[in-house]
Write a protein that holds these residues in place. Structure first.
Motif, PDB file in Angstrom:
ATOM      1  N   LEU A  87       0.841  -1.190   0.000  1.00  0.00           N
ATOM      2  CA  LEU A  87       0.000   0.000   0.000  1.00  0.00           C
ATOM      3  C   LEU A  87       0.878   1.243   0.000  1.00  0.00           C
ATOM      4  O   LEU A  87       1.608   1.506   0.957  1.00  0.00           O
ATOM      5  N   CYS A  88       0.815   2.020  -1.069  1.00  0.00           N
ATOM      6  CA  CYS A  88       1.602   3.244  -1.201  1.00  0.00           C
ATOM      7  C   CYS A  88       0.701   4.458  -0.992  1.00  0.00           C
ATOM      8  O   CYS A  88      -0.482   4.427  -1.336  1.00  0.00           O
ATOM      9  N   VAL A  89       1.293   5.522  -0.451  1.00  0.00           N
ATOM     10  CA  VAL A  89       0.513   6.724  -0.152  1.00  0.00           C
ATOM     11  C   VAL A  89       0.560   7.741  -1.283  1.00  0.00           C
ATOM     12  O   VAL A  89      -0.048   8.807  -1.174  1.00  0.00           O
ATOM     13  N   SER A  90       1.263   7.413  -2.354  1.00  0.00           N
ATOM     14  CA  SER A  90       1.279   8.283  -3.529  1.00  0.00           C
ATOM     15  C   SER A  90       1.641   7.437  -4.738  1.00  0.00           C
ATOM     16  O   SER A  90       2.253   6.363  -4.617  1.00  0.00           O
ATOM     17  N   GLU A  91       1.262   7.919  -5.908  1.00  0.00           N
ATOM     18  CA  GLU A  91       1.645   7.239  -7.135  1.00  0.00           C
ATOM     19  C   GLU A  91       3.162   7.287  -7.306  1.00  0.00           C
ATOM     20  O   GLU A  91       3.772   6.337  -7.826  1.00  0.00           O
ATOM     21  N   ALA A  92       3.790   8.366  -6.862  1.00  0.00           N
ATOM     22  CA  ALA A  92       5.248   8.474  -6.948  1.00  0.00           C
ATOM     23  C   ALA A  92       5.924   7.385  -6.122  1.00  0.00           C
ATOM     24  O   ALA A  92       6.941   6.815  -6.545  1.00  0.00           O
ATOM     25  N   GLU A  93       5.395   7.082  -4.952  1.00  0.00           N
ATOM     26  CA  GLU A  93       5.974   6.030  -4.122  1.00  0.00           C
ATOM     27  C   GLU A  93       5.826   4.669  -4.801  1.00  0.00           C
ATOM     28  O   GLU A  93       6.761   3.859  -4.817  1.00  0.00           O
ATOM     29  N   ARG A  94       4.669   4.409  -5.388  1.00  0.00           N
ATOM     30  CA  ARG A  94       4.481   3.154  -6.108  1.00  0.00           C
ATOM     31  C   ARG A  94       5.438   3.042  -7.278  1.00  0.00           C
ATOM     32  O   ARG A  94       6.075   2.000  -7.495  1.00  0.00           O
ATOM     33  N   LEU A  95       5.571   4.130  -8.036  1.00  0.00           N
ATOM     34  CA  LEU A  95       6.443   4.121  -9.200  1.00  0.00           C
ATOM     35  C   LEU A  95       7.892   3.909  -8.790  1.00  0.00           C
ATOM     36  O   LEU A  95       8.634   3.168  -9.458  1.00  0.00           O
TER      37      LEU A  95
END
Length: 395
Positions: free
Chosen positions: A152-160
């Protein structure tokens, strides 16, 4: 996959495991507990003693269990994991939600996929180190992803960032949110602002109209306060009378005190950051890495313009059109100084950005929406084995 013998709970039990016991991670866990208690979820929090998490999570409705654990992996990891495994067997959770790298390491080793598991990095561990030490951190995240039903990421940037680094996660992205009732502009704002500047201990002799910049965050390398201190002489020269207050405590306290130029004050740790946001003209967070920092969201919810570094989640969190004024490269004191000067010398622009930020928070960053989305993720994982539980969990 869920265990075949998983029972459909009338009141599902979620075990939150966290190594951080203060700061943003503690607030995220506490907010989830509070919101999910109203939805009929039994929340249990396992975390080391100290900080604010035990007290705040208990007040929010959680059962709190001490789980002694050091900040970094090391020889104690095996014993920490064994203690956590015994704790998990005693609690009997329907789902485990780990928060940050150390809890994710111990939690996933303890569970190994036998219970539905959500891992929330709160910024990647391999971004916190450079060179050779980063390799084992990245290797672990890649390996342990097999034991998380969702990362579970808190931003799309973290997921990317995780995906580009080769972490094979089954991803979910749910942005951080803030309590918009707690973090809000003050009624009779100018009168409150002047009163706070008179009454806050670190501001007792500050002129009511002196330009005030506030930085709220743990005093540690991640939050980048040293870069802000290096930028401050240029700000002080361009904006006479400007003051900077660092709100927080942490391992870099002595380093930052030694490096502080004139015009900088240290307020120490604050139980409530709202008065500091309301007293400020501008809130700055010069982080070196993040998932999505809470302090800028809280400041914008209080109607304050922000300057942030272009790290994970920062660009996503800003209102449309704010980036040219509010976003700077990390570890660039000159760029940071120019952004701060640009806003301190333009009160109308500050007011416009503050208003836009407030509208942006109200539209998209209510913590109740965040908690509902996380609850939906729990429902998805538990409902896979027990479809009739879906309605109970969503109440």
């Amino acid at each position: 996959m869920l265990p075949q013998d998983l029972q459909c709970p009338e009141r599902p039990t979620v075990l939150h495991v966290s190594r951080p016991v203060d700061g943003g991670v503690a607030r995220v866990v506490t907010d989830l507990v509070r919101c999910h208690a109203a939805a009929g979820v039994r929340s249990v929090v396992a975390a080391p003693p100290g900080g604010t998490l035990h007290r705040d999570a208990a007040a929010a409705g959680a059962e709190v269990i001490p789980w002694p654990a050091r900040r970094s992996p090391g020889p104690a990891l095996a014993a920490e994991t064994a203690r956590l495994a015994r704790l998990i067997r005693r609690v009997g959770p329907d789902l485990v939600h780990t928060h940050s790298a150390k809890a994710g390491l111990a939690g996933r080793l303890a569970v190994r996929g036998r219970i539905p598991t959500v891992h929330q990095p709160h910024a990647w561990s391999f971004e916190a180190v450079r060179g050779t030490p980063a390799r084992p951190a990245l290797g672990w995240e890649r390996y342990a992803a097999r034991w998380a039903d969702r990362v579970l990421c808190v931003s799309e940037a973290e997921r990317l960032r995780g995906s580009e680094a080769g972490v094979p996660g089954r991803w979910a992205v749910i942005r951080n949110g803030v309590d918009l009732d707690r973090y809000a502009p003050a009624y009779r704002e100018e009168a409150v602002r002047r009163a706070l500047r008179r009454d806050l201990p670190a501001l007792g002799d500050l002129p009511p109209d002196a330009p005030l910049v506030v930085c709220v965050g743990r005093l540690c390398p991640q939050k980048g306060q040293l870069s802000l201190l290096r930028a401050w002489p240029a700000v002080g020269a361009a904006v006479p009378g400007a003051r900077l207050v660092l709100v927080g405590d942490g391992p870099d306290r002595e380093l930052l005190h030694a490096a502080a130029p004139p015009g900088v004050r240290f307020a120490g740790a604050a139980r409530d950051a709202v008065p500091w946001y309301r007293a400020a003209d501008l809130v700055v967070l010069p982080s070196r890495w993040e998932g999505m920092a809470l302090a800028p969201l809280e400041a914008m919810a209080c109607g304050r313009p922000v300057v942030v570094t272009d790290v994970g989640g920062a660009r996503e969190s800003l209102p449309p059109g704010a980036a040219p004024h509010a976003l700077v490269p990390p570890t660039d004191p000159a760029a940071l100084a120019q952004a701060v000067i640009g806003l301190l010398t333009r009160p109308r622009l500050r007011a416009t950005l503050g208003r836009r930020g407030l509208e942006h928070m109200r539209a998209a960053y209510d913590v109740r929406h965040t908690a509902a989305a996380v609850l939906g993720l729990y429902r998805e994982l538990l409902g896979a084995a027990c479809p009739e539980s879906r309605e109970r969990i969503s109440r």
